[in-house]
Design an enzyme around this catalytic site. Structure first.
Site, PDB file in Angstrom:
ATOM      1  N   ASN A 156       8.783   2.673  11.975  1.00 12.80           N
ATOM      2  CA  ASN A 156       8.721   1.632  10.948  1.00 12.80           C
ATOM      3  C   ASN A 156       9.600   2.032   9.771  1.00 12.80           C
ATOM      4  OD1 ASN A 156       7.030   3.129   8.914  1.00 12.80           O
ATOM      5  ND2 ASN A 156       5.604   3.135  10.641  1.00 12.80           N
ATOM      6  N   LYS A 182      13.851   8.952  30.911  1.00  8.84           N
ATOM      7  CA  LYS A 182      14.473   7.837  30.186  1.00  8.84           C
ATOM      8  C   LYS A 182      14.311   6.536  30.985  1.00  8.84           C
ATOM      9  CE  LYS A 182      18.768   6.434  28.143  1.00  8.84           C
ATOM     10  NZ  LYS A 182      20.176   6.402  28.434  1.00  8.84           N
ATOM     11  N   PRO A 220      -6.091   6.046  16.454  1.00 10.21           N
ATOM     12  CA  PRO A 220      -7.243   6.187  15.550  1.00 10.21           C
ATOM     13  C   PRO A 220      -6.844   5.789  14.135  1.00 10.21           C
ATOM     14  CG  PRO A 220      -6.374   8.343  16.216  1.00 10.21           C
ATOM     15  CD  PRO A 220      -5.645   7.316  17.023  1.00 10.21           C
ATOM     16  N   ASP A 221      -7.779   5.178  13.406  1.00 12.47           N
ATOM     17  CA  ASP A 221      -7.513   4.858  11.996  1.00 12.47           C
ATOM     18  C   ASP A 221      -7.918   6.087  11.181  1.00 12.47           C
ATOM     19  OD1 ASP A 221      -7.657   4.006   9.303  1.00 12.47           O
ATOM     20  OD2 ASP A 221      -7.793   1.928   9.979  1.00 12.47           O
ATOM     21  N   ILE A 222      -6.910   6.837  10.748  1.00  7.14           N
ATOM     22  CA  ILE A 222      -7.158   8.128  10.088  1.00  7.14           C
ATOM     23  C   ILE A 222      -7.957   7.926   8.803  1.00  7.14           C
ATOM     24  CG2 ILE A 222      -6.048  10.185   9.118  1.00  7.14           C
ATOM     25  CD1 ILE A 222      -3.564   9.401  10.889  1.00  7.14           C
ATOM     26  N   PHE A 234      -3.481   2.730   1.103  1.00  7.40           N
ATOM     27  CA  PHE A 234      -2.413   1.816   0.702  1.00  7.40           C
ATOM     28  C   PHE A 234      -2.484   0.592   1.600  1.00  7.40           C
ATOM     29  CE2 PHE A 234       0.540   3.711  -2.382  1.00  7.40           C
ATOM     30  CZ  PHE A 234      -0.064   4.955  -2.531  1.00  7.40           C
ATOM     31  N   LYS A 279      -9.615  -4.668   3.084  1.00  9.47           N
ATOM     32  CA  LYS A 279      -9.433  -3.302   3.621  1.00  9.47           C
ATOM     33  C   LYS A 279     -10.265  -2.283   2.850  1.00  9.47           C
ATOM     34  CE  LYS A 279      -4.941  -4.070   5.568  1.00  9.47           C
ATOM     35  NZ  LYS A 279      -3.495  -4.005   5.421  1.00  9.47           N
ATOM     36  N   LYS A 284     -12.849  -0.485   5.283  1.00 12.43           N
ATOM     37  CA  LYS A 284     -12.663   0.946   5.556  1.00 12.43           C
ATOM     38  C   LYS A 284     -13.554   1.823   4.662  1.00 12.43           C
ATOM     39  CE  LYS A 284      -7.841   0.503   7.142  1.00 12.43           C
ATOM     40  NZ  LYS A 284      -6.613   1.239   7.459  1.00 12.43           N
TER      41      LYS A 284
HETATM   42  N1  CTP Z   1      -3.944   4.020   8.083  1.00 12.56           N
HETATM   43  C1  CTP Z   1      -4.359   5.197   8.694  1.00 12.56           C
HETATM   44  N2  CTP Z   1      -4.379   5.273  10.063  1.00 12.56           N
HETATM   45  C2  CTP Z   1      -4.003   4.233  10.821  1.00 12.56           C
HETATM   46  C3  CTP Z   1      -3.556   3.036  10.202  1.00 12.56           C
HETATM   47  C4  CTP Z   1      -3.538   2.959   8.828  1.00 12.56           C
HETATM   48  O1  CTP Z   1      -4.712   6.159   8.011  1.00 12.56           O
HETATM   49  N3  CTP Z   1      -4.032   4.339  12.131  1.00 12.56           N
HETATM   50  C5  CTP Z   1      -3.963   3.924   6.615  1.00 12.56           C
HETATM   51  C6  CTP Z   1      -2.610   3.825   5.972  1.00 12.56           C
HETATM   52  O2  CTP Z   1      -2.127   5.106   5.625  1.00 12.56           O
HETATM   53  C7  CTP Z   1      -2.907   2.989   4.747  1.00 12.56           C
HETATM   54  C8  CTP Z   1      -4.053   2.109   5.160  1.00 12.56           C
HETATM   55  O3  CTP Z   1      -4.610   2.731   6.307  1.00 12.56           O
HETATM   56  O4  CTP Z   1      -3.397   3.786   3.686  1.00 12.56           O
HETATM   57  C9  CTP Z   1      -3.712   0.668   5.422  1.00 12.56           C
HETATM   58  O5  CTP Z   1      -2.886   0.501   6.519  1.00 12.56           O
HETATM   59  P1  CTP Z   1      -2.333  -0.953   6.967  1.00 12.56           P
HETATM   60  O6  CTP Z   1      -1.464  -0.749   8.151  1.00 12.56           O
HETATM   61  O7  CTP Z   1      -1.787  -1.693   5.796  1.00 12.56           O
HETATM   62  O8  CTP Z   1      -3.629  -1.697   7.321  1.00 12.56           O
HETATM   63  P2  CTP Z   1      -4.423  -1.828   8.633  1.00 12.56           P
HETATM   64  O9  CTP Z   1      -5.797  -1.408   8.334  1.00 12.56           O
HETATM   65  O10 CTP Z   1      -3.713  -1.139   9.759  1.00 12.56           O
HETATM   66  O11 CTP Z   1      -4.444  -3.409   8.854  1.00 12.56           O
HETATM   67  P3  CTP Z   1      -3.290  -4.427   9.296  1.00 12.56           P
HETATM   68  O12 CTP Z   1      -2.298  -3.633  10.115  1.00 12.56           O
HETATM   69  O13 CTP Z   1      -4.032  -5.429  10.036  1.00 12.56           O
HETATM   70  O14 CTP Z   1      -2.677  -4.942   8.035  1.00 12.56           O
END
Ligand code: CTP
Length: 409
Positions: free
Chosen positions: A209, A288, A304-306, A322, A336, A340
């Protein structure tokens, strides 16, 4: 001396066995938010290489007065004007003599004459040399001109003797130069995630990204300047690593997750500034991928959502997330914050004129339960300082709640 948050310091390093301490001095200055440009004399390079100091300063080190390449960039007169402070550490007996006589026979002495910034020197030499009348006469001459003398200290010397002439400890040089400042997060441990993640498709391709890591690094730097002990878990960026206690480089979301979980235990504050991929290819190809077919389908699985996992811990550190949004900024960010279970969220528009990914400026909306603060478009560094200011306030409320069990505010 200086009360600005990012003093520009021109550090001169001259030939002394203590020259190796310049590396630590640069680190300490950068921890205090200073920008440091380093100039070395010819003799200094016999004790430490320009490359070593360049690595800690994050800027090229200048050694020559007549360096065509360097003069094409920031010329020596510009460099002299750039500085808020001139600091020479270590200052050898020879350099002190050249300064006392107003010589301009190399880059460093020329800069001293060409700059209107205050000059501080931290001498380092054998104690016999230090007490020699010639050196003392030169020092008195410099003092009479308003030069600020830092040290030297007394104690054991590299030559095996003992007496006055040791370089003042880097931390004390910094304190004497910049004063001791308000460090509201002193003693606090903070873990920061920054930058993008890369999810491999095959050995040569990945999904990534546009995150540059600038915002995360700037927040890490501002936290350090506020006195915190900061560790950064960073995805791949093109930036100079921030001057923090430790930077752990990672590539994928799973690696970032593992690094955070390994180090989160003793942290007081967690800042999730990384742009973590929500999904990864289920089965990255070991070879590849070839273009044999007209269509190509990729099966992705959730990462995983850290941040959510850290916020759900018992006890959890103070958590700041963020939110990067392209529409309904406040509503999505509040969602969020709630979903979260965060203590604070910094929301910014991405993809528009308001800053965001891969820019130097950012406009943010800081939200917490029961409050908010708007930060108009400003440099990411400035925004980082404002974020840290609000973290400090919210963190104080967070610890008060923990200690007294008062209702959330
Ligand atoms: N984050 C994280 N681990 C992930 C995804 C996101 O720790 N797997 C944290 C990012 O570092 C940021 C926050 O979650 O602080 C928000 O991430 P964002 O991508 O904007 O939101 P999402 O919860 O993933 O929701 P969406 O993609 O639907 O906007």
């Amino acid at each position: 001396m200086s009360q600005t948050q990012h003093p520009r310091i021109l550090l001169g390093v001259s030939g002394s066995i203590a020259a190796y301490k310049a590396a630590e001095l640069i680190r300490r200055l950068r921890e205090r938010g200073a920008e440091v440009q380093v100039v070395m004399t010819a003799h200094a390079q016999a004790f430490i290489t320009p490359l070593s100091l360049q690595a800690v300063a994050g800027q090229p080190v200048r050694c020559e007065l007549f360096d065509r390449a360097a003069e094409a960039g920031m010329g020596h007169i510009e460099l002299a004007r750039w500085a808020d402070h001139l600091l020479i550490a270590p200052a050898s007996a020879n350099l002190i003599a050249r300064l006392a006589h107003g010589m301009a026979d190399d880059l460093l002495t020329t800069l001293v004459l060409a700059s209107a910034a205050p000059l501080a020197i931290a001498p380092a030499m054998n104690h016999q040399m230090w007490s020699h009348p010639a050196v003392q006469e030169n020092i008195n001459r410099l003092l009479a001109r308003g030069v600020h003398l830092l040290g030297p200290e007394s104690g054991d010397q590299a030559c095996g003797e003992s007496g006055a002439g040791r370089l003042l400890e880097p931390q004390r040089i910094v304190e004497q130069l910049l004063g001791s400042e308000h460090r509201p997060l002193a003693g606090r441990r903070v873990l920061v995630t920054a930058g993008p993640t890369r999810e491999a498709l095959d050995p040569v391709r990945f999904l990534g990204n546009r995150s540059s890591g600038k915002m995360g690094y700037a927040v890490a730097q501002a936290l350090t300047a506020a006195g915190a002990q900061v560790m950064v878990v960073s995805g791949p960026t093109a930036l100079t690593p921030p001057a923090v206690e430790r930077v752990i480089p990672v590539e994928t979301a799973l690696e970032m997750h593992a690094a955070v979980m390994e180090h989160i235990d003793h942290c007081d504050i967690f800042v999730a500034a990384a742009a973590v991929a929500d999904y990864r290819p289920q089965a990255p190809s070991p070879e590849k991928i070839k273009k044999h077919h007209h269509e190509f389908q990729l099966r992705m699985v959730r990462n995983p959502d850290i941040l959510a996992e850290v916020a759900a811990r018992h006890p959890a550190p103070f958590t700041l997330g963020f939110a990067a949004e392209t529409e309904a900024l406040e509503a999505h960010a509040r969602e969020k914050l709630q979903a979260k279970g965060l203590d604070m969220i910094a929301a910014n528009w991405v993809g528009g004129a308001q800053g965001g990914f891969d820019r130097d400026e950012n406009a943010l909306l800081l939200l917490w339960r029961g409050g908010q603060r708007e930060l108009p478009l400003m440099s990411k560094r400035q925004a980082a300082r404002e974020i840290v200011h609000t973290i400090t306030e919210r963190y104080a409320a967070f610890t008060a709640r923990q200690n007294f069990g008062s209702p959330p505010g």
